[in-house]
Scaffold this motif. Structure first.
Motif, PDB file in Angstrom:
ATOM      1  N   UNK A 158       0.823  -1.211   0.000  1.00  0.00           N
ATOM      2  CA  UNK A 158       0.000   0.000   0.000  1.00  0.00           C
ATOM      3  C   UNK A 158       0.860   1.266   0.000  1.00  0.00           C
ATOM      4  N   UNK A 159       2.178   1.088  -0.012  1.00  0.00           N
ATOM      5  CA  UNK A 159       3.073   2.234   0.007  1.00  0.00           C
ATOM      6  C   UNK A 159       3.415   2.675   1.415  1.00  0.00           C
ATOM      7  N   UNK A 160       3.237   1.767   2.375  1.00  0.00           N
ATOM      8  CA  UNK A 160       3.512   2.058   3.782  1.00  0.00           C
ATOM      9  C   UNK A 160       4.838   1.409   4.180  1.00  0.00           C
ATOM     10  N   UNK A 161       5.694   2.170   4.836  1.00  0.00           N
ATOM     11  CA  UNK A 161       6.965   1.624   5.312  1.00  0.00           C
ATOM     12  C   UNK A 161       6.692   0.537   6.351  1.00  0.00           C
ATOM     13  N   UNK A 162       7.321  -0.619   6.157  1.00  0.00           N
ATOM     14  CA  UNK A 162       7.106  -1.733   7.090  1.00  0.00           C
ATOM     15  C   UNK A 162       8.439  -2.207   7.656  1.00  0.00           C
ATOM     16  N   UNK A 163       8.390  -2.596   8.924  1.00  0.00           N
ATOM     17  CA  UNK A 163       9.558  -3.134   9.621  1.00  0.00           C
ATOM     18  C   UNK A 163       9.134  -4.416  10.327  1.00  0.00           C
ATOM     19  N   UNK A 164       9.987  -5.445  10.225  1.00  0.00           N
ATOM     20  CA  UNK A 164       9.713  -6.730  10.863  1.00  0.00           C
ATOM     21  C   UNK A 164      10.784  -6.980  11.919  1.00  0.00           C
ATOM     22  N   UNK A 165      10.357  -7.095  13.174  1.00  0.00           N
ATOM     23  CA  UNK A 165      11.298  -7.250  14.282  1.00  0.00           C
ATOM     24  C   UNK A 165      11.379  -8.728  14.659  1.00  0.00           C
ATOM     25  N   UNK A 166      12.426  -9.400  14.185  1.00  0.00           N
ATOM     26  CA  UNK A 166      12.599 -10.832  14.440  1.00  0.00           C
ATOM     27  C   UNK A 166      13.200 -11.030  15.827  1.00  0.00           C
ATOM     28  N   UNK A 167      12.341 -11.378  16.750  1.00  0.00           N
ATOM     29  CA  UNK A 167      12.689 -11.363  18.165  1.00  0.00           C
ATOM     30  C   UNK A 167      13.176 -12.722  18.655  1.00  0.00           C
ATOM     31  N   UNK A 168      14.164 -12.687  19.548  1.00  0.00           N
ATOM     32  CA  UNK A 168      14.622 -13.889  20.218  1.00  0.00           C
ATOM     33  C   UNK A 168      13.876 -14.071  21.533  1.00  0.00           C
ATOM     34  N   UNK A 169      14.464 -14.818  22.466  1.00  0.00           N
ATOM     35  CA  UNK A 169      13.894 -15.016  23.795  1.00  0.00           C
ATOM     36  C   UNK A 169      13.982 -13.696  24.556  1.00  0.00           C
ATOM     37  N   UNK A 170      12.844 -13.223  25.074  1.00  0.00           N
ATOM     38  CA  UNK A 170      12.805 -11.924  25.749  1.00  0.00           C
ATOM     39  C   UNK A 170      12.925 -12.119  27.257  1.00  0.00           C
ATOM     40  N   UNK A 171      13.894 -11.429  27.848  1.00  0.00           N
ATOM     41  CA  UNK A 171      14.114 -11.509  29.289  1.00  0.00           C
ATOM     42  C   UNK A 171      13.484 -10.307  29.980  1.00  0.00           C
ATOM     43  N   UNK A 172      12.601 -10.586  30.938  1.00  0.00           N
ATOM     44  CA  UNK A 172      11.950  -9.521  31.688  1.00  0.00           C
ATOM     45  C   UNK A 172      11.610  -9.988  33.085  1.00  0.00           C
ATOM     46  N   UNK A 178      11.279 -16.016  31.495  1.00  0.00           N
ATOM     47  CA  UNK A 178      11.769 -16.214  32.862  1.00  0.00           C
ATOM     48  C   UNK A 178      10.650 -16.587  33.834  1.00  0.00           C
ATOM     49  N   UNK A 179       9.461 -16.115  33.575  1.00  0.00           N
ATOM     50  CA  UNK A 179       8.339 -16.453  34.456  1.00  0.00           C
ATOM     51  C   UNK A 179       8.113 -17.959  34.496  1.00  0.00           C
ATOM     52  N   UNK A 180       8.420 -18.632  33.381  1.00  0.00           N
ATOM     53  CA  UNK A 180       8.202 -20.073  33.293  1.00  0.00           C
ATOM     54  C   UNK A 180       9.299 -20.871  34.001  1.00  0.00           C
ATOM     55  N   UNK A 181      10.532 -20.350  33.989  1.00  0.00           N
ATOM     56  CA  UNK A 181      11.635 -21.174  34.494  1.00  0.00           C
ATOM     57  C   UNK A 181      12.202 -20.734  35.834  1.00  0.00           C
ATOM     58  N   UNK A 182      12.011 -19.471  36.212  1.00  0.00           N
ATOM     59  CA  UNK A 182      12.604 -18.978  37.456  1.00  0.00           C
ATOM     60  C   UNK A 182      12.144 -19.744  38.693  1.00  0.00           C
ATOM     61  N   UNK A 183      10.846 -20.087  38.818  1.00  0.00           N
ATOM     62  CA  UNK A 183      10.426 -20.791  40.041  1.00  0.00           C
ATOM     63  C   UNK A 183      11.235 -22.050  40.337  1.00  0.00           C
ATOM     64  N   UNK A 184      11.512 -22.868  39.321  1.00  0.00           N
ATOM     65  CA  UNK A 184      12.278 -24.090  39.564  1.00  0.00           C
ATOM     66  C   UNK A 184      13.717 -23.777  39.934  1.00  0.00           C
ATOM     67  N   UNK A 185      14.314 -22.788  39.282  1.00  0.00           N
ATOM     68  CA  UNK A 185      15.688 -22.407  39.616  1.00  0.00           C
ATOM     69  C   UNK A 185      15.760 -21.778  41.001  1.00  0.00           C
ATOM     70  N   UNK A 186      14.761 -20.981  41.331  1.00  0.00           N
ATOM     71  CA  UNK A 186      14.742 -20.321  42.643  1.00  0.00           C
ATOM     72  C   UNK A 186      14.656 -21.342  43.768  1.00  0.00           C
ATOM     73  N   UNK A 187      13.980 -22.454  43.505  1.00  0.00           N
ATOM     74  CA  UNK A 187      13.831 -23.499  44.521  1.00  0.00           C
ATOM     75  C   UNK A 187      14.997 -24.492  44.521  1.00  0.00           C
ATOM     76  N   UNK A 188      15.994 -24.234  43.683  1.00  0.00           N
ATOM     77  CA  UNK A 188      17.173 -25.095  43.634  1.00  0.00           C
ATOM     78  C   UNK A 188      17.034 -26.298  42.741  1.00  0.00           C
TER      79      UNK A 188
END
Length: 303
Positions: A158-172, A178-188
């Motif tokens: 359509x004549x609109x500038x487009x950008x595609x952000x190819x994202x990896x694993x996001x840490x937050x 991290x929400x999925x894996x931290x609990x097990x690591x936190x508990x040892x």
């Protein structure tokens, strides 16, 4: 008047952080939401319902730029054929609806910026460092990302500038991966998955949001950009670093690949395989990552 940025997926993990950054930089923000939400002093909410092929057109016509983040989680549920269809359509269908509204109203945006994923290079582990010109893969993740990006190309037509952000694993902090894996690591009880040799292309949430902001304001940016750190982080090194931050060394045996394949089915490829990915193209725009050290990035998410 402040330029308006419309977000799909604006109520999710990345969307909430990005909304804050956009507001801090003087933009007005609108968000498409499946549920009724009250507008705030800084965010206007508009209704959309993909099951009914409905988007409030006012949101599209008001927007100067659209950032498309919406999409079903890749590893939330087992990959049945229905689930794979939902994963794909949740990414492409919103773009198709937006395209039809833009075309019908002859609306030209300043830019359309869409999430994509490094999964376009496939669920494989080798020493190749994937660049934006690397041939896409033909596995489920590769095909999904290709179709996702093809939908974006319709907006570009359509004549609109487009950008595609190819994202990896996001840490937050307390969110996303991290929400999925931290609990097990936190508990040892942290473990290495499979061989542990699979690469994990990662990015801190702060850097990812800054990339989206740069894509909005930089007219020279167009096409795909890898959004992740180029390093040698593997599942083993990330697991060991995370355990170290909690004050111990991993003592449990590796989680066998064959067990994960039984439990997760085809989806196991998303955790048992991974490629190295180049960030050279985004850095050539002048972008500077705030977080390049894995331990520092993880530590910032745990405090």
């Amino acid at each position: 008047m402040a330029k308006n940025i419309l977000l799909t997926g604006g109520t999710g993990f990345i969307g909430q952080h990005l909304t804050d950054l956009l507001i801090e930089n003087g933009f007005s923000v609108s968000v498409l939401s499946r549920s009724d939400r009250k507008n705030t002093s800084s965010v206007t909410y508009y209704k959309w319902d993909l099951t009914q092929n409905y988007i409030n057109e006012e949101a599209i016509l008001k927007a100067d730029c659209i950032i498309h983040l919406a999409g079903e989680g890749i590893v939330e549920k087992r990959w049945t054929e229905k689930r794979k269809k939902d994963i794909l359509e949740s990414r492409t269908k919103p773009i198709d609806l937006i395209f039809s509204i833009l075309k019908k109203n002859n609306k030209i945006l300043d830019a359309f910026v869409s999430a994509s994923a490094v999964g376009i290079y496939g669920a494989y582990t080798n020493e190749t460092i994937c660049e934006e010109t690397t041939q896409p893969a033909n596995d489920f993740l590769g095909i999904t990302c290709q179709e996702w990006e093809k939908a974006v190309d319709k907006i570009n037509s359509l004549g609109i500038r487009t950008v595609k952000v190819r994202t990896g694993i996001v840490l937050g902090k307390d969110e996303g991966f991290l929400k999925k894996i931290v609990p097990s690591f936190k508990s040892g009880l942290g473990v290495i998955l499979g061989t542990g040799k699979q690469y994990i292309p990662w990015i801190h949430i702060a850097d990812l949001c800054e990339i989206y902001l740069k894509a909005v304001v930089t007219n020279e940016m167009h096409g795909p950009y890898n959004a992740c750190i180029t390093d040698d982080t593997t599942n083993a090194s990330l697991s060991k670093t995370l355990a170290n931050l909690f004050g111990y060394k991993i003592w449990l045996p590796k989680a066998p690949a064959f067990i994960l394949k039984i439990v997760l089915g085809e989806m196991s490829a998303a955790v048992l395989e991974g490629q190295r990915v180049s960030s050279e193209k985004i850095q050539k725009t002048g972008f500077v990552f705030q977080f390049t050290d894995l331990e520092r990035a993880l530590a910032s998410c745990l405090t």
